[in-house]
Design a protein around this motif. Sequence first.
Motif, PDB file in Angstrom:
ATOM      1  N   PHE C 175       0.879  -1.166   0.000  1.00  0.00           N
ATOM      2  CA  PHE C 175       0.000   0.000   0.000  1.00  0.00           C
ATOM      3  C   PHE C 175       0.914   1.212   0.000  1.00  0.00           C
ATOM      4  CE2 PHE C 175      -2.882   3.263   1.125  1.00  0.00           C
ATOM      5  CZ  PHE C 175      -4.147   2.828   0.747  1.00  0.00           C
ATOM      6  N   LYS C 176       0.907   1.934  -1.122  1.00  0.00           N
ATOM      7  CA  LYS C 176       1.880   3.007  -1.274  1.00  0.00           C
ATOM      8  C   LYS C 176       1.462   4.265  -0.521  1.00  0.00           C
ATOM      9  CE  LYS C 176       3.294   1.557  -5.909  1.00  0.00           C
ATOM     10  NZ  LYS C 176       3.352   1.913  -7.327  1.00  0.00           N
ATOM     11  N   PRO C 178       0.644   7.796  -0.607  1.00  0.00           N
ATOM     12  CA  PRO C 178       0.135   8.454  -1.816  1.00  0.00           C
ATOM     13  C   PRO C 178       1.115   9.484  -2.391  1.00  0.00           C
ATOM     14  CG  PRO C 178      -1.447   8.653   0.009  1.00  0.00           C
ATOM     15  CD  PRO C 178      -0.230   7.981   0.565  1.00  0.00           C
ATOM     16  N   ALA C 179       1.911  10.112  -1.545  1.00  0.00           N
ATOM     17  CA  ALA C 179       2.812  11.152  -2.034  1.00  0.00           C
ATOM     18  C   ALA C 179       4.154  10.573  -2.448  1.00  0.00           C
ATOM     19  CB  ALA C 179       2.999  12.222  -0.963  1.00  0.00           C
ATOM     20  N   ASP C 240       1.159   9.472  10.816  1.00  0.00           N
ATOM     21  CA  ASP C 240       1.553  10.694  10.116  1.00  0.00           C
ATOM     22  C   ASP C 240       0.339  11.241   9.363  1.00  0.00           C
ATOM     23  OD1 ASP C 240       1.317   9.212   7.694  1.00  0.00           O
ATOM     24  OD2 ASP C 240       3.390   8.514   7.910  1.00  0.00           O
ATOM     25  N   ILE C 241       0.559  12.244   8.518  1.00  0.00           N
ATOM     26  CA  ILE C 241      -0.601  12.877   7.877  1.00  0.00           C
ATOM     27  C   ILE C 241      -1.294  11.938   6.893  1.00  0.00           C
ATOM     28  CG2 ILE C 241       0.189  15.259   8.148  1.00  0.00           C
ATOM     29  CD1 ILE C 241       1.132  15.196   5.223  1.00  0.00           C
ATOM     30  N   HIS C 242      -0.603  10.922   6.446  1.00  0.00           N
ATOM     31  CA  HIS C 242      -1.213  10.021   5.469  1.00  0.00           C
ATOM     32  C   HIS C 242      -1.904   8.828   6.122  1.00  0.00           C
ATOM     33  CE1 HIS C 242       0.611  12.243   2.235  1.00  0.00           C
ATOM     34  NE2 HIS C 242       1.767  12.194   2.852  1.00  0.00           N
ATOM     35  N   ALA C 243      -1.413   8.423   7.284  1.00  0.00           N
ATOM     36  CA  ALA C 243      -1.991   7.231   7.913  1.00  0.00           C
ATOM     37  C   ALA C 243      -1.764   7.270   9.415  1.00  0.00           C
ATOM     38  CB  ALA C 243      -1.362   5.971   7.327  1.00  0.00           C
ATOM     39  N   SER C 244      -2.850   7.092  10.141  1.00  0.00           N
ATOM     40  CA  SER C 244      -2.730   6.954  11.588  1.00  0.00           C
ATOM     41  C   SER C 244      -2.220   5.547  11.903  1.00  0.00           C
ATOM     42  CB  SER C 244      -4.096   7.157  12.232  1.00  0.00           C
ATOM     43  OG  SER C 244      -4.977   6.123  11.793  1.00  0.00           O
ATOM     44  N   GLU C 246      -3.694   3.438  13.736  1.00  0.00           N
ATOM     45  CA  GLU C 246      -4.843   2.529  13.656  1.00  0.00           C
ATOM     46  C   GLU C 246      -5.088   2.104  12.208  1.00  0.00           C
ATOM     47  OE1 GLU C 246      -4.835   5.464  15.269  1.00  0.00           O
ATOM     48  OE2 GLU C 246      -4.633   4.545  17.257  1.00  0.00           O
ATOM     49  N   TYR C 247      -4.967   3.083  11.313  1.00  0.00           N
ATOM     50  CA  TYR C 247      -5.184   2.775   9.898  1.00  0.00           C
ATOM     51  C   TYR C 247      -4.097   1.821   9.406  1.00  0.00           C
ATOM     52  CZ  TYR C 247      -5.945   3.768   4.867  1.00  0.00           C
ATOM     53  OH  TYR C 247      -6.189   3.681   3.520  1.00  0.00           O
ATOM     54  N   HIS C 250      -4.808  -1.618  10.572  1.00  0.00           N
ATOM     55  CA  HIS C 250      -5.859  -2.208   9.748  1.00  0.00           C
ATOM     56  C   HIS C 250      -5.292  -2.672   8.402  1.00  0.00           C
ATOM     57  CE1 HIS C 250      -9.660  -2.647   7.604  1.00  0.00           C
ATOM     58  NE2 HIS C 250      -9.183  -1.832   6.678  1.00  0.00           N
ATOM     59  N   LEU C 251      -4.481  -1.799   7.779  1.00  0.00           N
ATOM     60  CA  LEU C 251      -3.938  -2.133   6.455  1.00  0.00           C
ATOM     61  C   LEU C 251      -3.024  -3.352   6.512  1.00  0.00           C
ATOM     62  CD1 LEU C 251      -3.095   1.369   4.907  1.00  0.00           C
ATOM     63  CD2 LEU C 251      -4.942  -0.191   4.234  1.00  0.00           C
ATOM     64  N   VAL C 254      -5.301  -6.202   6.031  1.00  0.00           N
ATOM     65  CA  VAL C 254      -5.854  -6.291   4.665  1.00  0.00           C
ATOM     66  C   VAL C 254      -4.772  -6.731   3.682  1.00  0.00           C
ATOM     67  CG1 VAL C 254      -6.916  -4.996   2.788  1.00  0.00           C
ATOM     68  CG2 VAL C 254      -7.584  -4.519   5.156  1.00  0.00           C
TER      69      VAL C 254
END
Lengths: 795, 164, 263
Positions: C175-176, C178-179, C240-244, C246-247, C250-251, C254
């Motif tokens: 999961f890249k 995004p930036a 960070d600003i792209h992923a907490s 918790e996220y 979760h990833l 997945v």
Amino acid sequence: MNAIFEGIGASVRRKEDLRFISGRGHYTDDMNRAGQTHLILKRSDRPHAIINSIDISAAKAAPGVVAVFTHADLDADGVGGVPCGWQIHSKDGSPMVEPAHPVLATGRVRHVGDPVVAIIAETKQQAKNAAELVVIDYTDLPAVAHIADAIAPSAPLVHDGAPGNTCFDWHLGDKEAVDAAFARAAHRVKLDLANNRLVPNAMEPRAAIGDYDAMSGEYTLITTSQNPHVIRLLMGAFVLHIPEHKLRVLAPDVGGGFGSKIYHYAEEAIVTWAAGKLKRPVKWTCDRSEAFVSDAHGRDHLSTAEMALDAEGNFLALRVSTVANLGAYLSTFAPAVPTYLSATLLAGVYKTPVIYSEVRAIFSNTVPVDAYRGAGRPESTFLLERLLDTIAQDTGIDRIELRRRNFIPADAFPYQTPVALQYDSGDYVTTLNSALKAADWAGFAGRRAEAKSRGKLRGIGVSTYVEACGIAPSKLVGALGARAALYEVAQIRVHPTGSVTVFTGTHSHGQGHETTFAQLVASQLGVPFSQVDIVHGDTNKIPFGMGTYGSRSLAVGGTAMVKAMDKIIAKGKKIAAHLLEASVEDIEFADGNFTVAGTDRAKSFGEIALTAYVPHNYPIEELEPGLEETAFYDPANFTFPGGCHVCEVEIDPETGTIQVVNFTAVDDVGRVINPMIVEGQIQGGIAQGIGQALLEDAVYDKAGQLVSGSFMDYTMPRADNLPNISVGTETTLCTHNALGVKGCGEVGAIGSPPAVMNAVVDALKDYGVRHMNMPATPMKIWQIINASAGKLAAD
Amino acid sequence: MPQVTLTVNGKTHTVEVEGRTLLVELLREKLGLTGTHVGCDTSQCGACTVMMNGTSVKSCTTLALQADGASVMTIEGLAAADGTLHPMQEAFREHHALQCGFCTPGMVMSAVDLVQSHPQGLSEADIRHGLEGNLCRCTGYHNIVKAVAAAWPVMHGKQPVAAE
Amino acid sequence: MYDFAYEKPAALAAAVSSLASDMEAKALAGGQTFIPVLKQRLNKPSKVVDLAALGLSGITVTADTVTIGAMTTHGDVALSADVQKAIPALAHLASMIGDWQVRHRGTIGGSLANNDPTACYPTAVLALGATIVTDRREIKADDYFQGMFTTALEQDELITKVIFPIPQRAAYQKFKNPASRYAMVGVFVAKFASGVRVAITGAAQGGVFRHAAFEAALSANFAPDAIAGIVTPADDLNSDIHASAEYRAHLIGVMTKRAVAAA
């Protein structure tokens, strides 16, 4: 030989492309001058601090260093501050607070990136080394970056003269009438929205070269500007006090602007001033990370919007309250963006009878904010079109039907809005119908079901919009606070053999003016496309001009060309009448020939040109030789492009990943000169709109550090983030310019963000989502889905 | 000062550089080949892309000295000696795949490498993924993708595809 | 960038002794991470030792192993028919690193020596239980990674090759960010007769790590649903600003499920 049609309406391939695809463009950083030195700016790494002292002694002694300057050196020479070009008055009639904006920070730094010391050395690396030796003693002050913090009751002040950090508190519209309408409304729908801060990121970083000729006393500035004459005016008159005949500003090939290269920046003044001081050229080229903290940012508004409706869903009144973050200082056009470029568009395409808008503009310890592609209009369009879908959701009225019910009908033009503007033309039903058909809106349910079978959430969104561009009628904008006129200038020089050079005060930095304008002039004068060249970007060659922004180049600059050509043709008719021994009234001009009406007696445009320059047989007593005319054109009104954008997205509910799967735009940009270029402009604008909606976010932390300060954290749209973009046009002509053109540079960035976000909200409708702020990142989407799933599980 | 000897667009140069001199600085500042651009400082934007020994590289992320003995081709060397444009250059012009032109040299060089290295064919998704290392702020990539797709058959000796 | 001396030794021993003679010297492999760091003036080496002339690139495949020379580029691994056949997940991982230009220069040895907490290769090395071969010894993957930007390597120690055992099945899912397009979460799953190994990158403050709970569950039943209900604690994960955190947690689940499905 078949003639290739290269006139108005032809997708002529661009003249400028050969040099660009061959690597032979001439961008500012490609240029070097003999004896050139290099400037590096030591910038503040603090969001807000008092400068106690600056020690430049070690830097001055470093290898290769030519000079080190601070504000004291500028002050000693009487260098002025960076001026603001627009003055807004508050509700109470008081003028906006306009704090000093020094070229180099004086006493205090107010944002990360604020320039403090100018280091000039023989090489860029030497200047960088010396910059590390500059010692600045700071005392940190508390900083505010976010709107909520800047307007908090005891917030630290960015400028002592701006209590509450307020620059102005402005309003527009009839508050009493709006309040009355709300009192009798059947429905009231309210929505809070944020418009995310963006970094323009033209691919070419800013650059500037200053030079000084001691013999003539002439200064030269080569700069990455969208408007060299504006820079000459602002820098010459307000900052460096150089008379305009001794200041030449060149804007050569410029690698994109999107607004960020309109403004006069401190670096331009420093290289020009220092070149005079050192009697050597001074070059500055911005690094990308430096650009993030020194190029003007865009957007950054917080708004509350409320619509009052009757029982049938007709809009009765709109009330909007906005706080706009202008950053640490006032950039050139910053005060106009949230006010006259935004609030005046709150009628949108709807016949809302009364509107009241108030805008509080505030200072913060962030990079100054100014116009970025669309400038104010994307903010009002996002607000309105998100509000429309929210109204539909809250009232149960179909979102398309709600729009149709409230559209300004096609027969209502000219239409006076309650927020100052008078739209001259438009047909919103046609662009809506055309877009819905092209996007197969009717077939969406099937696509949604198919996506669901693959485990994907599919949503569709629409936005119907109008914008005001073709900036601008000088008298009107003058009354609204503009400190400059906004007409445009064209000079048409017909050469003795009939070829033509056009000098335009607009500037091309990707728009393809060399092609579009040549098509326009060639077709009007009846000369081959190849015989017309366009010159822009040099204040020594072009009489004057206001540059390119606000989708103004064709509507204003092109119309100036038409006026100049009218003069050429009028003069040509006199010459032709003389040669053909006919009365001037009997001469007609068409397809490049001056003909005596009703006869086959004619002179070609080339023959007339030659006669004008070789006036052996010429009405010399009444007519000067030569064939060259200049026209200044001040538009009677803004132009009003509009249209409909439809976006379809798919969300992976497991990860929150979102993909735009279809994007369809049908826009009315008035008459189209080159469809290929217009489509390209709209596609590019939409890409930036999708970027704003899904990817881009200039994030400051609470302390005032820019967290997304490079391409490693600021998400730029890449090829695999974007879909194919279907662009169509439906045309109504502008009624007040000779070409019927409206402008196409910004529509993409204005119409698209709410279409994307309406699609996102639609995709998430089963999760109880009413609104979502931009950008809709995978994390935010996942958080919504996750919270909803948690709630469902708990139920 | 160290020396680097390399072939650029078919011509051999021996140039004095510093250890830290980047290939892009050598090209732009020492050889005057300003068609190769610098659009960022984090190796993301790809404006500086050139071919080195036959594959695309970011010349802002390559030391000049790493290119010692290498054969480098820049945008200036892409057209034939007689000025005939490379099919990718033609495709970019024909399909309006550029606006401001700043990202174009790097984009074209990446696209040439992408097409050359995929003789089996390129889907639209392949092209979009394959251009991941090049940013364009003007076009929205739509026409770039079309241009690359159109150049593929020409570069592989197949029938060209007419523009719309 | 600060200036530095540049050397390009022709033999491994010369490179090692050059590094050993100067604690401020740095080795240069592909430079795709190192040169950007130098450009930001975040590192000030006295000397840069270019490893390009040491003959350390190349791919060898046997019945049980894939051996990749330290200076082999990501592009060569991605496009290698031999790797695609022996460990397709490894070729796939290489094809997901950076972009084409970066893959043409960046090397496996450089990536592993740097051990960026968001790099892709460490997951393959750890999940496949690879052996890192240096100029002086062999290091097992489980001993090699020692936290963010930290490895078992000594200052003058150079990786020469990496030996990957060929698994029964394996897959990498990324999961890249995004930036930056680095891994925000990257998961490599490898199934051997002896059990399943799962390595995660991009997520944890300490860099790449093995997911013991997933490994146990998948060793028992190598199916996506086998890890259902296993919660990855977010405590030590990055935010960070792209992923907490918790996220990211979760990833991880997945991406692991997807890797198992793809393997």
